[in-house]
Design an enzyme around this catalytic site. Structure first.
Site, PDB file in Angstrom:
ATOM      1  N   LYS A 106       8.589   4.581 -13.614  1.00 18.23           N
ATOM      2  CA  LYS A 106       7.698   3.523 -13.139  1.00 18.23           C
ATOM      3  C   LYS A 106       7.499   2.530 -14.276  1.00 18.23           C
ATOM      4  O   LYS A 106       7.572   2.913 -15.454  1.00 18.23           O
ATOM      5  CB  LYS A 106       6.334   4.111 -12.723  1.00 18.23           C
ATOM      6  CG  LYS A 106       5.587   3.250 -11.747  1.00 18.23           C
ATOM      7  CD  LYS A 106       6.109   3.448 -10.339  1.00 18.23           C
ATOM      8  CE  LYS A 106       5.398   2.594  -9.329  1.00 18.23           C
ATOM      9  NZ  LYS A 106       5.816   2.936  -7.958  1.00 18.23           N
ATOM     10  N   GLY A 218      -5.957  -1.613   3.444  1.00 11.37           N
ATOM     11  CA  GLY A 218      -4.927  -2.372   2.725  1.00 11.37           C
ATOM     12  C   GLY A 218      -4.016  -3.032   3.729  1.00 11.37           C
ATOM     13  O   GLY A 218      -3.301  -2.349   4.465  1.00 11.37           O
ATOM     14  N   GLY A 220      -1.508  -5.206   3.091  1.00  9.63           N
ATOM     15  CA  GLY A 220      -0.426  -5.854   2.335  1.00  9.63           C
ATOM     16  C   GLY A 220       0.909  -5.541   2.981  1.00  9.63           C
ATOM     17  O   GLY A 220       0.996  -5.328   4.201  1.00  9.63           O
ATOM     18  N   ASN A 221       1.936  -5.468   2.167  1.00  9.55           N
ATOM     19  CA  ASN A 221       3.289  -5.217   2.650  1.00  9.55           C
ATOM     20  C   ASN A 221       3.344  -3.931   3.484  1.00  9.55           C
ATOM     21  O   ASN A 221       3.727  -3.951   4.663  1.00  9.55           O
ATOM     22  CB  ASN A 221       4.199  -5.131   1.397  1.00  9.55           C
ATOM     23  CG  ASN A 221       5.637  -4.822   1.748  1.00  9.55           C
ATOM     24  OD1 ASN A 221       5.999  -4.755   2.930  1.00  9.55           O
ATOM     25  ND2 ASN A 221       6.459  -4.640   0.750  1.00  9.55           N
ATOM     26  N   ALA A 222       2.910  -2.830   2.906  1.00  8.40           N
ATOM     27  CA  ALA A 222       3.025  -1.537   3.595  1.00  8.40           C
ATOM     28  C   ALA A 222       2.020  -1.433   4.752  1.00  8.40           C
ATOM     29  O   ALA A 222       2.379  -1.073   5.878  1.00  8.40           O
ATOM     30  CB  ALA A 222       2.808  -0.406   2.591  1.00  8.40           C
ATOM     31  N   GLY A 223       0.753  -1.751   4.479  1.00 12.63           N
ATOM     32  CA  GLY A 223      -0.310  -1.540   5.470  1.00 12.63           C
ATOM     33  C   GLY A 223      -0.185  -2.425   6.698  1.00 12.63           C
ATOM     34  O   GLY A 223      -0.384  -1.964   7.835  1.00 12.63           O
TER      35      GLY A 223
END
Ligand code: NAD
Length: 430
Positions: A106, A218, A220-223
């Site tokens: 990471k 959330g 965002g992209n995932a949520g």
């Protein structure tokens, strides 16, 4: 159990409990207890006002027994070494759970990227890559996006790497734009992977998705993608939130409309979206109330999907969670203490290392396409993703049933066993 205060302590608590279950030797434990390599740098770049800015920048290469290190790069004020180490360890576990030929790593820069201009962001991203260029590469370590990094930033990074090393290297980084070596399906991959798991879970638990009420923390992209997948499958998305707060409607929200609104109002200033889901007045939503992010976690729903930050469900609020199933799209949203409380309550937790592994799986496809010099169709990406996610779910479910474990314990068992098997045959441990 004493409260585990850092993200690394929390991640290692899950890993170390696995060492005991698998009865690993002291040498094997020692090897897996620390990252193989930590790159700790100062990222220097010019602000628009001509002044130099210096920020801590990390790359932690946790384990590469099963293949090149793999993991995203995060831009966040909280991205310190402890957090990056934790996320790197979880990446090693995640790539092993879905059985793709990668290790775990990471990266992170400790910064609030929303305070930077687009030019500053680009200079910072390029400076970071110059610092780590000798330690990454298609065969050694393959970065990707994470919180607050996106395809544009990956494009700058690949470009900088190719310039510095004087090579053509489409497979050095994943999550790139489609016009510069990206893969079809990468943008929705994390959510699609999570959704495939929920669909399968619903099948084995005889749950009708049309009767499921979902809350997503959330957007965002995932949520946001996950909320839209659930909505399209007939589930009722009753609550969503972002960093500004959340909204709740007991009759269900329309995440597609909310998403469109966010895209429309989102400014590209510094690459980040500024419209919020809780802008009720401008969204013109009826029968909808504003809630806090804390309230969202305790809302009356069947499936709770944390898709924002880590450590949001802790020993303080776990007892108040009403959902019967939690799908961890975020990394590390449930603390080890909370995990125990939820298990006692009979809540099914699909752990991050499985639940959000769709993203790294399609990253693997992107890497393979970059190496082969070809482009998969969207259908091929979706089909292969489904094959891998469902195999991983079956592996985890079988291990859980066979040994009477939670899904998290089973996933960690499978992953650590696969990593140790590779270390043994390579002769790293005996
Ligand atoms: P993102 O930056 O696109 O979205 C994050 C969302 O969380 C935003 O809507 C933001 O407003 C919201 N948020 C920030 N602070 C919050 C708070 N205090 N309370 C509630 N919401 C808050 O990031 P993303 O890519 O969607 O990633 C979200 C999580 O999923 C992270 O934990 C990330 O590591 C994990 N994840 C993402 C991917 C991926 O492919 N995107 C893959 C694996 C894991």
């Amino acid at each position: 159990m004493p409260t585990l205060t850092t993200p690394y302590e929390r991640a290692m608590s899950f890993i170390q409990a696995t060492f005991d279950r698998l009865k690993l030797t002291p040498k094997e434990r020692d090897f897996l207890n620390t990252p193989q390599r930590i790159l700790n740098h100062t990222v220097k770049f010019k602000r628009d006002n001509g002044k130099e800015m210096e920020l801590p920048g990390y790359r932690v290469q946790y384990n590469n027994a099963r293949g090149p290190y793999k993991g995203g790069i995060r831009y966040h004020q909280a991205a310190d070494l402890e957090e990056v180490k934790a996320l790197a360890a979880l990446m090693a576990v995640k790539t092993a759970v879905v059985n793709i030929p990668f290790g775990g790593a990471k990266g992170g820069i400790q910064v609030n990227p929303k305070e930077l201009s687009r030019g500053e962001l680009e200079r910072m991203s390029r400076a970071y890559i110059r610092l780590i260029a000798d330690s990454i590469g298609p065969d050694t370590d393959v970065p990707a996006p994470d919180v607050n990094t996106n395809p544009q930033i990956m494009a700058w990074m690949r470009d900088e790497y190719e310039k510095v090393k004087g090579v053509y290297a489409p497979a050095v980084i994943t999550g790139k734009p489609l016009s510069y070596g990206g893969s079809l399906g990468r943008d929705k991959a994390t959510a699609r992977g999570g959704f495939l798991l929920l669909e399968e879970l619903a099948k084995v638990e005889a749950i009708d998705l049309n009767e499921v009420r979902v809350a997503v923390q959330g957007f965002g992209n995932a949520g946001s993608e996950m909320a839209m997948f659930m909505h399209n499958a007939g589930a009722q998305v009753v609550a969503v939130s972002d960093s500004h707060g959340g909204i709740y409607c007991k009759n269900g929200l329309d995440p597609i409309r909310i998403h469109k609104y966010k895209l429309k109002t989102g400014s590209v200033q510094g690459q980040y979206c500024e419209g919020s889901v809780c802008d009720l007045e401008r969204l013109k939503l009826d029968e909808t109330e504003v809630i806090s992010n804390e309230e969202l976690l305790e809302i009356d729903c069947d499936v709770l999907i944390p898709a924002a930050l880590d450590n949001v469900i802790t020993e303080k609020n776990a007892k108040d969670v009403k959902a019967k199933t939690i799908l961890e799209l975020a990394n590390g949203p449930v603390s080890p203490e909370a995990d125990k409380i939820l298990e006692k309550k009979g809540v099914i937790v699909v752990p991050d290392v499985l639940a959000n592994a769709g993203g790294v799986t399609v990253s693997y496809f992107e890497w393979a396409q970059g190496r082969a010099g070809n482009q998969w169709t969207a259908e091929r990406v979706d089909l292969e993703l489904k094959r891998i996610m469902l195999q991983a779910f079956d592996d985890v479910r079988t291990e859980a049933k066979r040994k009477d474990l939670s899904y998290r314990e089973a996933a960690f068992n499978i992953a650590i066993q696969r990593i140790v098997d590779a270390m043994r045959v390579r002769g790293w441990v005996s």
